[in-house]
Design a protein around this motif. Sequence first.
Motif, PDB file in Angstrom:
ATOM      1  N   SER A  66       8.914 -18.013   6.914  1.00 56.11           N
ATOM      2  CA  SER A  66       9.954 -18.791   6.266  1.00 56.11           C
ATOM      3  C   SER A  66       9.625 -20.277   6.349  1.00 56.11           C
ATOM      4  N   PRO A  67      10.065 -21.064   5.346  1.00 54.42           N
ATOM      5  CA  PRO A  67       9.913 -22.515   5.468  1.00 54.42           C
ATOM      6  C   PRO A  67      10.660 -23.039   6.690  1.00 54.42           C
ATOM      7  N   ILE A  68      10.188 -24.145   7.236  1.00 55.44           N
ATOM      8  CA  ILE A  68      10.878 -24.800   8.345  1.00 55.44           C
ATOM      9  C   ILE A  68      12.159 -25.430   7.792  1.00 55.44           C
ATOM     10  N   PRO A  69      13.299 -25.187   8.427  1.00 49.27           N
ATOM     11  CA  PRO A  69      14.526 -25.833   7.945  1.00 49.27           C
ATOM     12  C   PRO A  69      14.448 -27.346   8.119  1.00 49.27           C
ATOM     13  N   GLU A  70      15.150 -28.070   7.249  1.00 48.90           N
ATOM     14  CA  GLU A  70      15.141 -29.530   7.350  1.00 48.90           C
ATOM     15  C   GLU A  70      15.697 -29.997   8.682  1.00 48.90           C
ATOM     16  N   GLU A  71      16.718 -29.331   9.173  1.00 44.31           N
ATOM     17  CA  GLU A  71      17.306 -29.675  10.461  1.00 44.31           C
ATOM     18  C   GLU A  71      17.500 -28.400  11.269  1.00 44.31           C
ATOM     19  N   PHE A  72      17.178 -28.462  12.551  1.00 41.68           N
ATOM     20  CA  PHE A  72      17.421 -27.340  13.450  1.00 41.68           C
ATOM     21  C   PHE A  72      17.491 -27.866  14.880  1.00 41.68           C
ATOM     22  N   GLU A  73      18.263 -27.153  15.698  1.00 39.07           N
ATOM     23  CA  GLU A  73      18.401 -27.549  17.096  1.00 39.07           C
ATOM     24  C   GLU A  73      17.322 -26.923  17.962  1.00 39.07           C
ATOM     25  N   SER A  74      16.937 -25.692  17.644  1.00 40.73           N
ATOM     26  CA  SER A  74      15.880 -25.014  18.384  1.00 40.73           C
ATOM     27  C   SER A  74      15.183 -24.049  17.427  1.00 40.73           C
ATOM     28  N   PRO A  75      13.955 -23.655  17.749  1.00 45.37           N
ATOM     29  CA  PRO A  75      13.226 -22.742  16.862  1.00 45.37           C
ATOM     30  C   PRO A  75      13.958 -21.419  16.700  1.00 45.37           C
ATOM     31  N   ARG A  76      13.907 -20.879  15.501  1.00 48.67           N
ATOM     32  CA  ARG A  76      14.508 -19.571  15.233  1.00 48.67           C
ATOM     33  C   ARG A  76      13.630 -18.492  15.868  1.00 48.67           C
ATOM     34  N   PRO A  77      14.220 -17.524  16.541  1.00 46.71           N
ATOM     35  CA  PRO A  77      13.416 -16.457  17.152  1.00 46.71           C
ATOM     36  C   PRO A  77      12.804 -15.547  16.089  1.00 46.71           C
ATOM     37  N   ASP A  78      11.565 -15.159  16.301  1.00 45.97           N
ATOM     38  CA  ASP A  78      10.858 -14.211  15.438  1.00 45.97           C
ATOM     39  C   ASP A  78      10.760 -14.653  13.981  1.00 45.97           C
ATOM     40  N   VAL A  79      10.689 -15.974  13.766  1.00 50.51           N
ATOM     41  CA  VAL A  79      10.500 -16.556  12.442  1.00 50.51           C
ATOM     42  C   VAL A  79       9.444 -17.636  12.575  1.00 50.51           C
ATOM     43  N   GLY A  80       8.521 -17.697  11.632  1.00 53.44           N
ATOM     44  CA  GLY A  80       7.484 -18.720  11.697  1.00 53.44           C
ATOM     45  C   GLY A  80       6.850 -18.994  10.362  1.00 53.44           C
ATOM     46  N   HIS A  81       5.765 -19.743  10.409  1.00 56.98           N
ATOM     47  CA  HIS A  81       5.012 -20.085   9.203  1.00 56.98           C
ATOM     48  C   HIS A  81       3.528 -20.110   9.561  1.00 56.98           C
ATOM     49  N   TYR A  82       2.694 -20.101   8.529  1.00 62.26           N
ATOM     50  CA  TYR A  82       1.249 -20.018   8.712  1.00 62.26           C
ATOM     51  C   TYR A  82       0.636 -21.383   9.018  1.00 62.26           C
ATOM     52  N   HIS A  83      -0.497 -21.327   9.711  1.00 63.91           N
ATOM     53  CA  HIS A  83      -1.369 -22.479   9.947  1.00 63.91           C
ATOM     54  C   HIS A  83      -2.793 -21.990   9.730  1.00 63.91           C
ATOM     55  N   LEU A  84      -3.605 -22.789   9.075  1.00 69.23           N
ATOM     56  CA  LEU A  84      -5.012 -22.461   8.848  1.00 69.23           C
ATOM     57  C   LEU A  84      -5.865 -23.388   9.691  1.00 69.23           C
ATOM     58  N   LEU A 124     -12.666 -19.164  10.002  1.00 67.72           N
ATOM     59  CA  LEU A 124     -11.326 -19.448   9.507  1.00 67.72           C
ATOM     60  C   LEU A 124     -10.321 -18.731  10.399  1.00 67.72           C
ATOM     61  N   THR A 125      -9.263 -19.423  10.754  1.00 68.85           N
ATOM     62  CA  THR A 125      -8.245 -18.875  11.637  1.00 68.85           C
ATOM     63  C   THR A 125      -6.883 -19.033  10.979  1.00 68.85           C
ATOM     64  N   VAL A 126      -6.122 -17.948  10.929  1.00 69.05           N
ATOM     65  CA  VAL A 126      -4.724 -18.027  10.509  1.00 69.05           C
ATOM     66  C   VAL A 126      -3.884 -17.728  11.735  1.00 69.05           C
ATOM     67  N   GLN A 127      -2.946 -18.639  12.017  1.00 71.02           N
ATOM     68  CA  GLN A 127      -2.118 -18.499  13.212  1.00 71.02           C
ATOM     69  C   GLN A 127      -0.687 -18.858  12.853  1.00 71.02           C
ATOM     70  N   ILE A 128       0.240 -18.051  13.330  1.00 71.82           N
ATOM     71  CA  ILE A 128       1.650 -18.303  13.059  1.00 71.82           C
ATOM     72  C   ILE A 128       2.217 -19.202  14.146  1.00 71.82           C
ATOM     73  N   GLY A 129       2.999 -20.186  13.700  1.00 64.45           N
ATOM     74  CA  GLY A 129       3.721 -21.050  14.613  1.00 64.45           C
ATOM     75  C   GLY A 129       5.197 -21.022  14.270  1.00 64.45           C
ATOM     76  N   ASP A 130       6.033 -21.317  15.250  1.00 62.11           N
ATOM     77  CA  ASP A 130       7.478 -21.343  15.019  1.00 62.11           C
ATOM     78  C   ASP A 130       7.877 -22.667  14.362  1.00 62.11           C
ATOM     79  N   ASP A 131       9.173 -22.930  14.318  1.00 66.11           N
ATOM     80  CA  ASP A 131       9.664 -24.149  13.660  1.00 66.11           C
ATOM     81  C   ASP A 131       9.154 -25.426  14.317  1.00 66.11           C
ATOM     82  N   GLU A 132       8.722 -25.334  15.573  1.00 64.94           N
ATOM     83  CA  GLU A 132       8.153 -26.486  16.277  1.00 64.94           C
ATOM     84  C   GLU A 132       6.627 -26.409  16.323  1.00 64.94           C
ATOM     85  N   HIS A 133       6.035 -25.517  15.545  1.00 64.82           N
ATOM     86  CA  HIS A 133       4.575 -25.326  15.451  1.00 64.82           C
ATOM     87  C   HIS A 133       3.979 -24.757  16.737  1.00 64.82           C
ATOM     88  N   ARG A 134       4.783 -24.078  17.543  1.00 60.31           N
ATOM     89  CA  ARG A 134       4.270 -23.418  18.749  1.00 60.31           C
ATOM     90  C   ARG A 134       3.732 -22.047  18.372  1.00 60.31           C
TER      91      ARG A 134
END
Length: 151
Positions: A66-84, A124-134
Amino acid sequence: LTFVGCGGGVDSGNGGGMESAAPAADPEPVSGGTPRVFFVTPQDGADISSDFDLELEFGAENYEISPIPEEFESPRPDVGHYHLGVNTGCLAAGEVIPQGEGWVHFGDGSNTFTLQVEAGAYQLTVQIGDDEHRTQDGLCESIDVDIADGI
């Protein structure tokens, strides 16, 4: 290493050069199996002509992208986005994926990217990070490709 990409990613390390594409469609439903991330294309060990841009597509199973929300207080559990990562390898779980330094962030939720790379061998590496890129435990895959002239 110099690479140029278009469509899908945001390279926040230098403030420009890579533009976001439209976010991916609604996230795939989570089915309850073991989460994993993978490359749809290219395949591990692929030999690719330098005459063409390198088309990349990522996939995930049993994990919501999912896209990162514009505003959030803490990362959503079990939701992330890709990093290359290009020639970076997987980072340990819980690490913040750096801005720049060989990484492209897909905070818009997209899963495709095009690279223009010179001839050579690349990891090439694809890695999922949470809303804080962890980074998330077990949600990373690396492949090797060779870009060659005259293929």
